[in-house]
Design a protein around this motif. Structure first.
Motif, PDB file in Angstrom:
ATOM      1  N   ARG A 150      63.486   5.258  50.829  1.00 27.95           N
ATOM      2  CA  ARG A 150      62.512   6.344  50.643  1.00 27.95           C
ATOM      3  C   ARG A 150      62.855   7.184  49.417  1.00 27.95           C
ATOM      4  O   ARG A 150      62.007   7.464  48.567  1.00 27.95           O
ATOM      5  CB  ARG A 150      62.461   7.224  51.897  1.00 27.95           C
ATOM      6  CG  ARG A 150      61.557   8.445  51.758  1.00 27.95           C
ATOM      7  CD  ARG A 150      61.553   9.320  53.008  1.00 27.95           C
ATOM      8  NE  ARG A 150      62.855   9.736  53.474  1.00 27.95           N
ATOM      9  CZ  ARG A 150      63.603  10.697  52.921  1.00 27.95           C
ATOM     10  NH1 ARG A 150      63.182  11.340  51.843  1.00 27.95           N
ATOM     11  NH2 ARG A 150      64.777  11.031  53.446  1.00 27.95           N
ATOM     12  N   GLU A 151      64.111   7.598  49.312  1.00 27.50           N
ATOM     13  CA  GLU A 151      64.540   8.469  48.217  1.00 27.50           C
ATOM     14  C   GLU A 151      64.413   7.780  46.858  1.00 27.50           C
ATOM     15  O   GLU A 151      63.999   8.403  45.876  1.00 27.50           O
ATOM     16  CB  GLU A 151      65.979   8.948  48.434  1.00 27.50           C
ATOM     17  CG  GLU A 151      66.137   9.953  49.559  1.00 27.50           C
ATOM     18  CD  GLU A 151      65.681  11.355  49.180  1.00 27.50           C
ATOM     19  OE1 GLU A 151      65.421  11.629  47.990  1.00 27.50           O
ATOM     20  OE2 GLU A 151      65.601  12.197  50.088  1.00 27.50           O
ATOM     21  N   ALA A 202      62.310   5.481  46.023  1.00 28.21           N
ATOM     22  CA  ALA A 202      60.876   5.428  45.699  1.00 28.21           C
ATOM     23  C   ALA A 202      60.396   6.799  45.222  1.00 28.21           C
ATOM     24  O   ALA A 202      59.695   6.899  44.206  1.00 28.21           O
ATOM     25  CB  ALA A 202      60.072   4.967  46.910  1.00 28.21           C
ATOM     26  N   GLU A 203      60.796   7.875  45.933  1.00 26.15           N
ATOM     27  CA  GLU A 203      60.350   9.220  45.570  1.00 26.15           C
ATOM     28  C   GLU A 203      60.940   9.688  44.238  1.00 26.15           C
ATOM     29  O   GLU A 203      60.238  10.270  43.412  1.00 26.15           O
ATOM     30  CB  GLU A 203      60.759  10.222  46.661  1.00 26.15           C
ATOM     31  CG  GLU A 203      60.020  10.067  47.958  1.00 26.15           C
ATOM     32  CD  GLU A 203      60.574  10.955  49.071  1.00 26.15           C
ATOM     33  OE1 GLU A 203      60.070  10.841  50.198  1.00 26.15           O
ATOM     34  OE2 GLU A 203      61.523  11.744  48.838  1.00 26.15           O
ATOM     35  N   GLU A 204      62.237   9.453  44.027  1.00 28.16           N
ATOM     36  CA  GLU A 204      62.933   9.984  42.853  1.00 28.16           C
ATOM     37  C   GLU A 204      62.754   9.132  41.600  1.00 28.16           C
ATOM     38  O   GLU A 204      62.753   9.660  40.495  1.00 28.16           O
ATOM     39  CB  GLU A 204      64.435  10.098  43.135  1.00 28.16           C
ATOM     40  CG  GLU A 204      64.802  11.138  44.155  1.00 28.16           C
ATOM     41  CD  GLU A 204      66.299  11.235  44.380  1.00 28.16           C
ATOM     42  OE1 GLU A 204      67.080  10.583  43.651  1.00 28.16           O
ATOM     43  OE2 GLU A 204      66.702  11.976  45.293  1.00 28.16           O
ATOM     44  N   GLY A 232      60.621   5.964  41.552  1.00 25.19           N
ATOM     45  CA  GLY A 232      59.433   5.123  41.512  1.00 25.19           C
ATOM     46  C   GLY A 232      59.712   3.638  41.656  1.00 25.19           C
ATOM     47  O   GLY A 232      58.916   2.816  41.213  1.00 25.19           O
ATOM     48  N   LYS A 272      61.317  11.131  37.971  1.00 29.06           N
ATOM     49  CA  LYS A 272      60.275  11.833  38.722  1.00 29.06           C
ATOM     50  C   LYS A 272      60.725  13.213  39.183  1.00 29.06           C
ATOM     51  O   LYS A 272      59.926  14.124  39.236  1.00 29.06           O
ATOM     52  CB  LYS A 272      59.843  10.999  39.926  1.00 29.06           C
ATOM     53  CG  LYS A 272      59.102   9.742  39.544  1.00 29.06           C
ATOM     54  CD  LYS A 272      58.538   9.084  40.780  1.00 29.06           C
ATOM     55  CE  LYS A 272      57.472   8.112  40.346  1.00 29.06           C
ATOM     56  NZ  LYS A 272      56.294   8.172  41.169  1.00 29.06           N
ATOM     57  N   GLU A 273      61.992  13.354  39.560  1.00 28.46           N
ATOM     58  CA  GLU A 273      62.472  14.626  40.109  1.00 28.46           C
ATOM     59  C   GLU A 273      63.651  15.215  39.345  1.00 28.46           C
ATOM     60  O   GLU A 273      64.012  16.348  39.564  1.00 28.46           O
ATOM     61  CB  GLU A 273      62.867  14.446  41.579  1.00 28.46           C
ATOM     62  CG  GLU A 273      61.704  14.094  42.483  1.00 28.46           C
ATOM     63  CD  GLU A 273      62.091  14.027  43.945  1.00 28.46           C
ATOM     64  OE1 GLU A 273      63.246  14.350  44.289  1.00 28.46           O
ATOM     65  OE2 GLU A 273      61.229  13.654  44.747  1.00 28.46           O
TER      66      GLU A 273
END
Length: 144
Positions: free
Chosen positions: A62-63, A65-67, A69, A109-110
């Motif tokens: 999950r992380e 993918a979120e951070e 991509g 992303k982050e």
């Protein structure tokens, strides 16, 4: 600080999972913590806090993918080592996985910045103190 039944202080345990993404040139991805967060500006391995009911591997998938991509399959995550570090207000337990295969292009992303570095150069970066024990096993695995 509260005490337990024996009068010992109760320490909040925080579980954070991290991943050493390794590229085809045996370099490791590190990410610079964003402004406004604790330890802003320091370099870290991608990952994050586990959500209730999540397994560590699910958190990493999950992380990442979120951070970043990217899509990571659980079979591509190999546990390597862990860090156990006491901060002032909590104790951090951080297992580190290695991943050499993922789908997609790594994107910022982050984080403030991303960079690929040789394992032997990780000690030259300004990283959180909890990350220090993760570096020698990476050097053993990947070389300097």
């Amino acid at each position: 600080m509260r005490g337990d039944q024996r009068g010992l202080p109760v320490v909040k345990l925080t579980l954070v999972v991290a991943c050493a993404l390794v590229d085809a040139d045996n370099r490791v991805l590190v990410a610079q913590r964003p402004e406004g967060k604790a330890l802003a500006g320091l370099w870290e391995f991608p990952g994050g806090k586990m959500e209730p009911g999540e397994r560590p591997e699910e958190t990493l998938i999950r992380e990442l993918a979120e951070e970043l991509g990217i899509t990571v399959k659980e079979a591509c995550l190999a546990p390597l080592t862990f860090a156990s570090h006491g901060y002032e207000t909590f104790h951090l337990l951080m297992p580190l996985w290695v991943c050499r295969r993922w789908d997609g292009m790594v994107q910022r992303k982050e984080h403030q910045a991303l960079k690929w570095v040789r394992a032997g150069k990780l000690r030259e970066l300004d990283m959180p103190p909890a990350d220090a024990p993760l570096i020698p096993p990476l050097i053993d695995l990947l070389g300097p």
